[in-house]
Scaffold this motif. Structure first.
Motif, PDB file in Angstrom:
ATOM      1  N   PHE A 391       0.805  -1.227   0.000  1.00 51.22           N
ATOM      2  CA  PHE A 391       0.000   0.000   0.000  1.00 51.22           C
ATOM      3  C   PHE A 391       0.840   1.279   0.000  1.00 51.22           C
ATOM      4  O   PHE A 391       0.331   2.359  -0.293  1.00 51.22           O
ATOM      5  CB  PHE A 391      -0.926   0.009   1.225  1.00 51.22           C
ATOM      6  N   GLY A 392       2.107   1.181   0.369  1.00 55.68           N
ATOM      7  CA  GLY A 392       2.964   2.360   0.380  1.00 55.68           C
ATOM      8  C   GLY A 392       2.796   3.247   1.593  1.00 55.68           C
ATOM      9  O   GLY A 392       3.453   4.288   1.704  1.00 55.68           O
ATOM     10  N   THR A 393       1.908   2.879   2.524  1.00 55.20           N
ATOM     11  CA  THR A 393       1.690   3.702   3.713  1.00 55.20           C
ATOM     12  C   THR A 393       2.807   3.453   4.722  1.00 55.20           C
ATOM     13  O   THR A 393       3.083   2.291   5.064  1.00 55.20           O
ATOM     14  CB  THR A 393       0.337   3.364   4.367  1.00 55.20           C
ATOM     15  N   PRO A 394       3.477   4.481   5.204  1.00 53.40           N
ATOM     16  CA  PRO A 394       4.547   4.260   6.182  1.00 53.40           C
ATOM     17  C   PRO A 394       4.003   3.588   7.449  1.00 53.40           C
ATOM     18  O   PRO A 394       2.879   3.833   7.876  1.00 53.40           O
ATOM     19  CB  PRO A 394       5.054   5.680   6.483  1.00 53.40           C
ATOM     20  N   PHE A 395       4.827   2.733   8.016  1.00 51.79           N
ATOM     21  CA  PHE A 395       4.470   2.036   9.256  1.00 51.79           C
ATOM     22  C   PHE A 395       5.317   2.611  10.381  1.00 51.79           C
ATOM     23  O   PHE A 395       6.518   2.816  10.221  1.00 51.79           O
ATOM     24  CB  PHE A 395       4.729   0.530   9.117  1.00 51.79           C
ATOM     25  N   GLN A 396       4.647   2.845  11.520  1.00 49.36           N
ATOM     26  CA  GLN A 396       5.365   3.447  12.643  1.00 49.36           C
ATOM     27  C   GLN A 396       4.850   2.866  13.952  1.00 49.36           C
ATOM     28  O   GLN A 396       3.649   2.764  14.181  1.00 49.36           O
ATOM     29  CB  GLN A 396       5.182   4.967  12.650  1.00 49.36           C
ATOM     30  N   LEU A 397       5.794   2.470  14.778  1.00 49.64           N
ATOM     31  CA  LEU A 397       5.505   2.071  16.150  1.00 49.64           C
ATOM     32  C   LEU A 397       6.365   2.928  17.061  1.00 49.64           C
ATOM     33  O   LEU A 397       7.583   3.009  16.875  1.00 49.64           O
ATOM     34  CB  LEU A 397       5.824   0.587  16.378  1.00 49.64           C
TER      35      LEU A 397
END
Length: 819
Positions: A391-397
């Motif tokens: 999806f190209g959406t950045p992932f952040q935790l």
């Protein structure tokens, strides 16, 4: 040495194509410009000039043709022949001219002559010329030889010497003998006026020559005063010899067009240099353009060599930067890795990432990070990289907890970013891991320290407030029991005033803490601002009277109701009035006024004649701990919190507060603006206590049993004496256990309990009591936050009062609960 020669040869490979690409088009442009283009443009200019002169000649010919058609018509008219054949034609001829001339507005004169040229009749009339020759030398010969009207050369008209041309036709008898001549006159100035409406270019001369080469016009198409011109005669000869319509003479370019059938010629004269100036200008520009192109090509060639040299230097610098970045990434504390989108393997990873993968991601020790896939490193949640790639959406935790091999919990920031190339192709996933354990630990320590500070302030407030309650109680007892002695009462009033001042300082400190933490709670209801101002004034009445201050009320507002917290708004206005009292010298004046600047707003102002505020201090006056000047703090005391709290309270009500002052010792005006609402129906804010209510209060206080619970013995003693004097039966307990036991064994109408008891809290006591008896309760505490009030209500208390106790408010609360 060989490498330098190779680099120099590479430079020439760049220079030569640039020079050829620029110089060859430039040279071809110059050749075409000075051959084909010049001839084409000059021919076009000549055609345009010929078109223009033909148009002008047509205009002149059209004017003369209309006049000729008039004469041609009258030439064949039998009436004209009859007039000229009469024995004495002059009277009839003059009469006929008078009727015919004015029907033709485009002619300037009309005449009849005898066959010999003597004047018979004319308009304009010339009685002195009747029978005399009427300039027939200009036209008689040509008219006698032609069956059509002829146009004469220009000449001065005999009647007024104005320059004219005559259009004349012979009137013949049936046997073709000439009976006379009819003609009309056209002024040269009429032709000039029409031509003057045409706008010609600067230094562009237009002329009309008659049959003899005489120029009709001087400058600006005005009639030529000289009827002979040798130059014109030479030109007319040149024109008759030329067949092209153009010729050059004495550096001038002439274009001409015959005006049929008059024998006249329309002539356009212009300097040859000026006529061909557009061509020369265009050739000059093209030459300049070609020269610039040649120069720029040489410059670009030079720049190309410089660019090539810089490219080589950039290449070398880039190589150095790559090496530097690799070393920098290898030594960064944050973990950075790059995941291949196809194989899911790590293409690159710095040492910090490899260490974190081994420490937190279950990667076996000694494993090469580039030989495993991202799924083998258990740091990011399963499927996170797949979602980022899809999806190209950045992932952040943020601060994700993970345990290392020793079982210790660490907090990591995990970021996954999809990288794309210029063609929107997916290059891979950037995998970023940062250990935030130290930051989390420090923040938790700060949160704990802040909570400890709040707890400390609450405990400090409680410990400071608790001793004040018995003091207030004993002051009240002394005021009720001691003899009516003025010094004693003044001493008691001094004690009461300072105790209340200390309580107010404690409240201000706690309010600042609540405001800074955003925990200030308001209870909104519809209230009248005038009533709030009156109550605030009543609180300060004693101090006002002590300083002999004059107070003036100007309640001019018609719309006075607002939606607000009555206690907090009273606190605001009390602060403003108290400040005015505090900073106004004795026998000063305070004005309290209201108005409606607009129908939906009310503005309350408190104006004094006190010490004023300096202009540079006005912007800071609402800051916490700000009193304007240091000497004010020393002279008047206080913490400088009242105005800061007032501003926050007014902001919370959606209003505005501001101050105006002309300067030191010029007084000050504090203004508060709030939004108004409709007045409630059926309420009377000025309701007075009724006698029946007081009877109810006295009945309530008789034989009511009240249990007072407080571990502070002095507080118990003071409250017991105050309440017993008001008619209540008081039982005292010093712990929750004692209170619970007394509730089980005795009947009480009301429970008044402190919260901070030695064995357990007052909340727990109230919950226990409410399990067996429906006993109303009042909580007393030095803790006065909204959280404390809410907690007391949840435990079952009906009211929560903050120490030091205001016994008037306490008694009203008791009356309310027991009535």
């Amino acid at each position: 040495m060989t490498k330098r020669r190779r680099d120099r040869f590479d430079r020439f490979k760049i220079i030569f194509p640039i020079l050829l690409a620029g110089w060859i088009p430039s040279i071809l442009t110059l050749i075409v410009s000075y051959t084909i283009l010049r001839d084409t443009l000059e021919s076009r200019i000549l055609r345009d000039r010929q078109t223009l002169i033909q148009l002008v000649g047509h205009l002149v010919g059209h004017d003369l043709s209309r006049s000729s058609s008039i004469i041609g018509y009258y030439q064949t008219l039998s009436e004209v022949a009859k007039i000229l054949s009469a024995p004495n034609p002059a009277p009839a001829a003059q009469q006929w001219l008078n009727s015919a001339f004015y029907s033709h507005p485009n002619i300037d004169g009309m005449f009849f002559t005898a066959p010999g040229g003597g004047l018979t009749a004319s308009i304009p009339t010339a009685p002195d010329m009747i029978g005399k020759d009427f300039g027939s030398s200009y036209w008689r010969e040509q008219a006698a030889a032609s069956n059509e009207p002829v146009v004469s050369p220009v000449h001065p008209r005999l009647s007024d010497q104005r320059l004219v041309t005559n259009i004349v036709a012979a009137v013949r008898a049936p046997d073709r003998t000439i009976l006379g001549y009819i003609g009309n006159s056209v002024l040269v100035e009429r032709i000039g006026r029409r031509l003057s409406t045409i706008e010609f270019a600067d230094r562009f001369l237009f002329e009309v020559l008659d049959q003899n080469g005489v120029a009709l016009f001087a400058n600006d198409f005005k009639p030529n005063p000289g009827v002979t011109s040798p130059e014109g005669g030479a030109l007319i000869k040149k024109i008759r010899q030329n067949k092209t319509g153009h010729f050059e003479e004495h550096g001038n370019l002439y274009s001409f067009s015959p005006i049929e059938p008059t024998g006249w010629v329309a002539l356009l004269e212009q300097s040859k240099a000026l006529a061909y100036k557009p061509v020369r200008d265009l050739l000059g520009r093209m030459t300049l353009l070609a020269a610039w192109l040649i120069v720029l090509t040489a410059v670009f060639a030079w720049l190309g060599t410089r660019f090539y040299q810089r490219q080589m230097e950039s290449k070398q610098r880039l190589e150095r930067e790559v090496i530097f970045n690799e070393k920098m990434l290898a030594n960064m504390p944050s973990g950075i890795a790059f995941v291949d989108p196809a194989s899911r393997r790590f293409l690159h990873a710095n040492d910090a990432f490899a260490h974190m993968a081994e420490r937190f991601g279950d990667m076996p020790a000694g494993t090469d990070i580039t030989e495993i896939t991202c799924d083998d490193v258990k740091i990011a949640p399963p499927g996170a990289i797949e979602r980022v790639l899809t999806f190209g959406t950045p992932f952040q935790l943020t601060e994700h907890p993970l345990k290392d091999k020793t079982g210790m919990t660490h907090f990591l920031d995990i970021n996954l970013l999809r990288l794309q190339g210029t063609q929107e192709t997916i290059q891979g996933v950037l995998y970023l891991v940062e250990d935030k354990t130290r930051d989390v630990t420090l923040r938790q320590e700060l949160i704990g320290a802040n909570a400890a500070k709040d707890q400390f302030l609450a405990l400090l407030s409680h410990e400071l407030r608790s001793p004040l309650t018995p003091v207030i109680a004993m002051v009240g007892e002394l005021e009720a029991e001691v003899p009516d002695s003025k010094p004693v009462r003044e001493a008691l009033e001094l004690v009461r005033r300072n105790v209340e001042l200390e309580a107010r300082l404690i409240d201000d400190l706690l309010d600042v803490t609540r405001i800074s933490k955003g925990k200030l709670q308001l209870s909104f209801e519809t209230i009248c601002i005038h009533q709030i101002l009156q109550r605030a004034y009543e609180i300060c009445r004693n101090e006002i009277e002590a300083k002999n201050l004059e107070v003036e009320f100007r309640f001019r507002a018609a719309n006075t109701h607002v939606e607000g917290d009555p206690a907090r708004l009273q606190q605001v206005f009390w602060n403003l009035i108290k400040n005015s009292v505090k900073f106004t010298p004795e026998k000063g004046r305070i004005t309290i006024e209201t108005l409606n600047p607009v129908p939906d707003k009310i503005e309350a102002r408190v104006t004094d004649t006190g010490i004023g505020i300096e202009q540079e201090k006005i912007d800071k006056i609402f800051n916490a701990f700000e009193q304007g000047r240091t000497e004010i703090t020393r002279r008047f005391g206080g913490l400088g919190l009242g105005l800061a709290i007032s501003k926050e309270l007014i902001d919370a009500h959606g209003g505005k507060i501001w101050v105006q002052s002309a300067g030191k010792d010029q007084g000050a005006t504090f203004s508060v603006e709030l939004n108004t609402v409709l007045a409630p129906i059926g309420r009377d804010g000025d309701r007075q206590d009724q006698p029946a209510d007081r009877e109810i209060e006295r009945a309530v206080s008789r034989h009511r049993r009240v249990l007072v619970v407080d571990d502070h013995h002095d507080t118990c003693i003071g409250m017991k004496r105050m309440l017993e004097r008001r008619g209540y039966k008081i039982t005292v307990a010093h712990s929750a256990e004692q209170a619970a036991e007394k509730v089980r064994t005795q009947d009480f109408d009301l429970l008044i309990s402190d919260i901070g008891l030695p064995d357990r809290s007052g909340y727990e006591l109230m919950r226990e009591v409410r399990l067996n008896k429906d006993l109303p309760g009042i909580a007393l505490s030095g803790f006065g936050s909204e959280q404390d009030v809410n907690q007391a209500k949840e435990a079952g208390f009906s009211e929560h009062l903050t120490k030091p106790i205001n016994f008037e408010r306490l008694e009203k609360t008791i009356q309310h609960l027991l009535s």
